[in-house]
Design an enzyme around this catalytic site. Structure first.
Site: not given
Length: 377
Positions: A194, A199, A201, A204, A236
């Site tokens: 992280h 931003g 997520g 990735s 997930y």
């Protein structure tokens, strides 16, 4: 909550291929079939990529918060209000994907490349966070959509440089794992590091199509994972958390491969449906009025299924009256419809909007039964 620091890559345990070989065969087969379908599609490539990028951008942003449908995104686009936060986020995501084929393919994997991608994704945001550079403070990750009591603290800021340097070295290294397995490992690692204030997520998810394109698996950055994640985002997160808790890679890799298989199959059905409609309605409009204008007008409508006369006139270079005359005919023959709004008459290409709003849903990725944690010193 204590900071969690992922172990350096490669994983310090041997991940046996026989534990995930069935999932790998199915995932790779689905990806190759999707790539073959894309190769032989006859519809305009720029239009196809624009549609793919728009739906992926909406899918990715809706994992942050369920904000809008694809139809609502195109309605916002008609307003051309770059100050609208959601529209800005979607357009940033689409622009970054569009740039990635030419711009990022010529750049080496390094900190500058990652920071540039992050800057493009967050450019123009009003939130006071660092754009295009690693975070300098700790942050906490909470899965608001699933269990707000669950989450983790990524590594402290002073560890990010070394972790990302190791991430990039592993990305470029030649090693025994198949590329799709390597993508699963890298996706987990980035989510766990992280490295940015905000931003992560989105980063990735957009890195996946960029990586598989840059590393040669796909000819364009058009294999995504957002839609498959969105089918059960809590599953997930649960699979990611299992590695942090149990230090066992196999369940995550099996889940990730199944997710890729699911996504590739959904995308394949989607692009085939796009092509079917493209030529079906193209033939209809040519039969209705065959002239030098209609082809360009139809392509512009297909690229922007919610539109105004001015928008089509500007994109095609035809004058307002020429476009209006053609749209009146397409209205009469039920190709397009319209609503009156404060912005004037807004047109809808309903057949395409229906396809964009419909999800092709093969078997959902399943949770994989956890194995006993490896004994890692």
């Amino acid at each position: 909550m204590k900071n969690f620091t992922p172990q350096l890559l490669p994983p310090n345990i041997k991940i046996n291929a026989e534990d995930y070989i069935d999932e790998l065969v199915e995932a790779y087969g689905a990806v190759k079939e999707y790539k073959t379908v894309l190769k032989y599609l006859r519809m305009d490539r720029d239009i196809l990529l624009h549609i793919l990028y728009s739906r992926e951008a909406v899918d990715s942003m809706n994992l942050v918060e369920n904000k809008a449908t694809v139809k609502e995104y195109f309605e916002l686009s008609v307003e051309k209000n770059r100050n609208h936060e959601y529209l800005k986020e979607i357009q940033n995501y689409m622009d970054t994907l569009a740039k990635s084929k030419d711009l990022f393919s010529s750049l080496d994997f390094n900190e500058r490349l990652f920071n540039r991608i992050h800057y493009y994704l967050t450019e123009g945001y009003e939130e006071p966070f660092r754009k295009g550079s690693y975070r300098t403070e700790s942050n906490q990750v909470i899965n608001k959509a699933c269990d707000p009591t669950e989450g983790f603290m990524p590594p402290s800021a002073e560890k990010i440089d070394d972790l990302m340097k190791n991430f990039i070295e592993y990305l470029e290294a030649n090693e025994d794992y198949h590329l799709l397995v390597k993508m699963a490992i890298l996706h987990y690692q980035f989510e766990s590091i992280h490295p940015y204030d905000d931003g992560n997520g989105r980063m990735s998810r957009i890195l996946f199509p960029i990586f598989v394109n840059k590393l040669g698996l796909m000819d364009n950055p058009n294999l995504f994972i957002s839609e498959a994640i969105g089918r059960n985002r809590c599953l997930y997160y649960e699979n990611l958390e299992q590695i942090r808790k149990n230090k066992n890679w196999v369940p995550w890799i099996k889940y990730f491969l199944k997710m890729i298989e699911t996504q590739a199959k959904m995308l394949m059905e989607f692009v085939l449906e796009l092509e079917r409609l493209y030529f079906q309605d193209y033939e209809k409009v040519e039969n209705i009025m065959f002239n030098k204008y209609i082809g360009s007008i139809y392509k512009s409508i297909y690229k922007n299924p919610v539109f105004t006369i001015n928008q089509i006139a500007q994109e095609t270079g035809f004058n307002y009256q020429t476009v209006r005359k053609h749209l009146v005919t397409l209205e009469d023959d039920k190709i397009v419809s319209y609503n009156e709004s404060s912005k004037g008459r807004v047109y809808y290409y309903d057949n395409l909007i229906e396809i964009l709003s419909t999800r092709q849903l093969p078997e959902e990725p399943k949770a994989v039964e956890s194995l006993e944690p490896y004994d890692i010193p």
